[in-house]
Design a protein around this motif. Structure first.
Motif, mmCIF file in Angstrom:
data_model
loop_
_atom_site.group_PDB
_atom_site.id
_atom_site.type_symbol
_atom_site.label_atom_id
_atom_site.label_comp_id
_atom_site.label_asym_id
_atom_site.label_seq_id
_atom_site.Cartn_x
_atom_site.Cartn_y
_atom_site.Cartn_z
ATOM 1 N N ALA A 161 42.571 23.889 90.254
ATOM 2 C CA ALA A 161 41.685 22.822 89.784
ATOM 3 C C ALA A 161 41.521 21.742 90.849
ATOM 4 O O ALA A 161 40.413 21.224 91.055
ATOM 5 N N TYR A 162 42.595 21.402 91.539
ATOM 6 C CA TYR A 162 42.507 20.381 92.589
ATOM 7 C C TYR A 162 41.658 20.859 93.757
ATOM 8 O O TYR A 162 40.945 20.052 94.387
ATOM 9 N N ILE A 163 41.718 22.160 94.061
ATOM 10 C CA ILE A 163 40.901 22.699 95.160
ATOM 11 C C ILE A 163 39.417 22.686 94.795
ATOM 12 O O ILE A 163 38.558 22.377 95.625
ATOM 13 N N LEU A 164 39.111 23.013 93.536
ATOM 14 C CA LEU A 164 37.711 23.057 93.108
ATOM 15 C C LEU A 164 37.145 21.687 92.785
ATOM 16 O O LEU A 164 35.921 21.512 92.737
ATOM 17 N N PHE A 165 38.006 20.715 92.547
ATOM 18 C CA PHE A 165 37.560 19.398 92.092
ATOM 19 C C PHE A 165 36.600 18.720 93.070
ATOM 20 O O PHE A 165 35.573 18.155 92.633
ATOM 21 N N PRO A 166 36.850 18.713 94.401
ATOM 22 C CA PRO A 166 35.878 18.064 95.304
ATOM 23 C C PRO A 166 34.490 18.690 95.252
ATOM 24 O O PRO A 166 33.473 17.969 95.288
ATOM 25 N N HIS A 167 34.422 20.025 95.157
ATOM 26 C CA HIS A 167 33.116 20.688 95.089
ATOM 27 C C HIS A 167 32.389 20.333 93.791
ATOM 28 O O HIS A 167 31.174 20.083 93.794
ATOM 29 N N ALA A 168 33.142 20.321 92.684
ATOM 30 C CA ALA A 168 32.534 19.958 91.406
ATOM 31 C C ALA A 168 32.062 18.509 91.412
ATOM 32 O O ALA A 168 30.968 18.184 90.928
ATOM 33 N N LEU A 169 32.874 17.630 91.998
ATOM 34 C CA LEU A 169 32.509 16.214 92.041
ATOM 35 C C LEU A 169 31.283 15.990 92.916
ATOM 36 O O LEU A 169 30.373 15.223 92.563
#
Length: 323
Positions: A161-169
């Motif tokens: 989730a932390y790895i995907l969070f910047p892309h989602a944000l």
């Protein structure tokens, strides 16, 4: 006057010895002793969480050697947004504080969450120490395995989730970039991040649940194989509903990871069921008639008939006094 005090001290020491695992290896306790033990374990668990929260609160603004501060780790996804879309621009990336003490409460919230993870062995051990005396040795082995894999899977889900969070944000903040500038408040940003980490972590427990249900005989490999398409479709629907913001990066990342883990759990169930079928064939259980008894060798365990020591209330136990 000295004798009653000595008697009370001896009574307290005898109670502590009675609750000790060395003096009481089978873990038998009265109702009162269970309540005392629960209170003691809960106190130690809360102490571990409090100590972890203090350490996390200090770590929020302090670097630990090569490890960056917790605040920098938390802000990293926000700082990954292009400078032209952030309020500070090239000057830096800072979260907004819109109400008094918002920064303090945010630091406290993140510190407690991080501290609870760092000192999780401490409070998890207290839970285990309270439950373990009531389990058989085989059940303890399964419980330890379950807790160990559950912790690893939860951590893996949180990391993903932390790895995907910047892309989602970045995707969510990219809409209307010519008319809007991104200025996130600390409370909303931290709540969004923590909710995503928790959702991913809990969702990653699904394959472990499938494996445990297969181990106890609730579901079989042939059933899982038959339901595979429907369950995979359900995983994608589940990911679409639980991911905050419903961004495609988080949804596809969660659904893809759950699908891979579910397929892994199916293969583990396949190996387990093959082993059980081989044992049934070797033992000849499949060739038995419906009216023929299975060749089980069962010897009932003996019950310790030693009478309990009489109490001061005329032979009644502590549970009698409670009821």
């Amino acid at each position: 006057m000295a004798e009653p005090a000595s008697g009370n001290g001896d009574s307290r020491r005898s109670k502590r010895r009675k609750r000790s695992r060395r003096r009481n290896p089978d873990g038998t306790m009265t109702l009162i002793e269970h309540i005392y033990e629960f209170r003691r374990r809960l106190g130690f668990a809360m102490l571990a969480v409090v100590v972890g929260g203090i350490l996390g609160f200090i770590w929020f603004s302090t670097k630990v050697g090569p490890i960056p501060s917790l605040g920098e780790i938390v802000k990293a996804p926000y700082c990954a947004i292009p400078a032209g879309r952030r309020l500070d621009g090239e000057a830096g990336c800072r979260l907004l504080q819109t109400v008094p003490f918002e920064a303090f409460m945010t630091q406290l919230k993140v510190g407690i969450a991080a501290g609870a993870v760092l000192l999780s062995p401490g409070w998890l051990y207290q839970i285990w120490a309270f439950i373990a005396p009531g389990l058989y040795s085989k059940e303890r082995k399964y419980a330890l395995t379950f807790v160990g894999f559950a912790s690893v899977l939860f951590a893996a889900g949180a990391v993903l989730a932390y790895i995907l969070f910047p892309h989602a944000l970045e995707l969510l903040m990219g809409f209307g970039q010519d008319e809007f500038v991104t200025a996130l408040t600390a409370d909303k940003y931290i709540s969004f991040m923590l909710s995503l980490l928790i959702i991913f972590g809990i969702s990653f427990e699904l394959p472990l649940l499938v494996v445990m249900l297969n181990r106890v005989g609730v579901v079989k490999y042939r059933q899982l194989k038959k339901w595979r398409r429907g369950i995979v479709f359900g995983l994608f629907v589940f990911a679409a509903f639980v991911t905050p913001g419903s961004d495609p990066f988080s949804m596809l990342g969660l659904a893809g990871a759950l699908t891979l883990l579910f397929e892994l759990s199916i293969q583990i169930a396949r190996v387990h069921d093959r082993k059980k079928d081989r044992e049934r064939h070797d033992e000849g259980w499949d060739q038995l008639d419906d009216d023929e008894a299975a060749p089980f060798e069962y010897t009932p365990s003996k019950v310790d008939d030693e009478p309990s020591a009489p109490t001061a209330s005329g032979g009644r136990s502590a549970t009698d006094d409670i009821t």
